[in-house]
Design an enzyme around this catalytic site. Structure first.
Site, PDB file in Angstrom:
ATOM      1  N   ASP A 221       0.877  -1.172   0.000  1.00  0.00           N
ATOM      2  CA  ASP A 221       0.000   0.000   0.000  1.00  0.00           C
ATOM      3  C   ASP A 221       0.917   1.225   0.000  1.00  0.00           C
ATOM      4  O   ASP A 221       2.149   1.096  -0.170  1.00  0.00           O
ATOM      5  CB  ASP A 221      -0.995  -0.045   1.183  1.00  0.00           C
ATOM      6  CG  ASP A 221      -0.333   0.252   2.529  1.00  0.00           C
ATOM      7  OD1 ASP A 221       0.910   0.352   2.605  1.00  0.00           O
ATOM      8  OD2 ASP A 221      -1.080   0.380   3.522  1.00  0.00           O
TER       9      ASP A 221
ATOM     10  N   THR B 297       3.177  -1.047   8.786  1.00  0.00           N
ATOM     11  CA  THR B 297       3.743  -1.874   9.851  1.00  0.00           C
ATOM     12  C   THR B 297       3.943  -3.332   9.460  1.00  0.00           C
ATOM     13  O   THR B 297       4.606  -4.079  10.176  1.00  0.00           O
ATOM     14  CB  THR B 297       2.797  -1.872  11.066  1.00  0.00           C
ATOM     15  OG1 THR B 297       1.524  -2.378  10.619  1.00  0.00           O
ATOM     16  CG2 THR B 297       2.616  -0.478  11.645  1.00  0.00           C
TER      17      THR B 297
ATOM     18  N   HIS C  63       9.945 -23.896   9.624  1.00  0.00           N
ATOM     19  CA  HIS C  63       8.777 -24.473  10.302  1.00  0.00           C
ATOM     20  C   HIS C  63       7.441 -24.109   9.666  1.00  0.00           C
ATOM     21  O   HIS C  63       6.493 -24.887   9.761  1.00  0.00           O
ATOM     22  CB  HIS C  63       8.748 -24.035  11.777  1.00  0.00           C
ATOM     23  CG  HIS C  63       9.794 -24.712  12.611  1.00  0.00           C
ATOM     24  ND1 HIS C  63       9.848 -24.599  13.981  1.00  0.00           N
ATOM     25  CD2 HIS C  63      10.845 -25.504  12.262  1.00  0.00           C
ATOM     26  CE1 HIS C  63      10.871 -25.307  14.457  1.00  0.00           C
ATOM     27  NE2 HIS C  63      11.507 -25.850  13.422  1.00  0.00           N
TER      28      HIS C  63
ATOM     29  N   HIS D 229       6.199 -30.458  10.832  1.00  0.00           N
ATOM     30  CA  HIS D 229       5.791 -29.099  10.454  1.00  0.00           C
ATOM     31  C   HIS D 229       4.831 -29.138   9.270  1.00  0.00           C
ATOM     32  O   HIS D 229       3.921 -28.309   9.179  1.00  0.00           O
ATOM     33  CB  HIS D 229       7.022 -28.249  10.142  1.00  0.00           C
ATOM     34  CG  HIS D 229       7.976 -28.203  11.292  1.00  0.00           C
ATOM     35  ND1 HIS D 229       7.636 -27.619  12.492  1.00  0.00           N
ATOM     36  CD2 HIS D 229       9.211 -28.736  11.462  1.00  0.00           C
ATOM     37  CE1 HIS D 229       8.645 -27.758  13.342  1.00  0.00           C
ATOM     38  NE2 HIS D 229       9.612 -28.437  12.739  1.00  0.00           N
TER      39      HIS D 229
END
Ligand code: RB5
Length: 145
Positions: free
Chosen positions: A8, A67, A98, A133
């Site tokens: 964005d 963020t 993982h 995993h």
């Protein structure tokens, strides 16, 4: 590996830096937008990336917002997308080992360019461990009600 990138407005500058960095090394990233610092909605960007990865147009996605949080939440709403915020080097390694993430997420307003580059390299130089995993990832794909 074919890689798509999108952001964005909060991640636009970092996206452009990454595109230039990879181009200088001979790798063209597919740019899914946004195309300027004009305000836009990160869920729209996350959706575009999710469709691209789920349709196998690219093997790996890079998403950026201010963020990294909003766009990762939005991307993870799509079944089959495993988007992870690589907030440090150890996480970058474990996210491949993982979680076998298929979308790497960064914060344009919270992370330094050099750190982001290094974390992408760590992720790409690490192998998924599979085994237990893979079982856990399959359980994620089963979903919850
Ligand atoms: C946009 O201002 C900002 O909210 C967005 O980039 C992101 O940080 C959301 O989580």
């Amino acid at each position: 590996m074919n890689i798509a990138i999108a952001s964005d407005h909060g991640g636009f500058e970092l996206k452009q830096q990454l595109i230039e960095h990879f181009a200088a090394k001979g790798q063209i990233l597919e740019d899914l937008g946004t195309c300027s610092t004009d305000s836009c909605d990160y869920p729209d960007i996350a959706k575009k990336m999710a469709k691209n990865i789920l349709n196998h147009q690219n093997e790996l996605g890079i998403l950026i917002c201010g963020t990294g949080i909003g766009i990762s939440i939005a991307a993870n709403r799509f079944k089959g997308i495993r988007a992870a915020v690589l907030y440090d080097d150890f996480t970058a390694e474990m996210t491949k080992k993982h979680n076998n993430a298929n979308v790497l997420v960064f914060g344009g307003r919270t992370m330094k360019f050099e750190d982001v580059i290094r974390r992408i390299e760590i992720f790409n130089n690490t192998e998924f461990e599979g085994g237990r995993h893979a079982t856990r990832i399959a359980k994620i794909e089963e979903g919850v009600e």
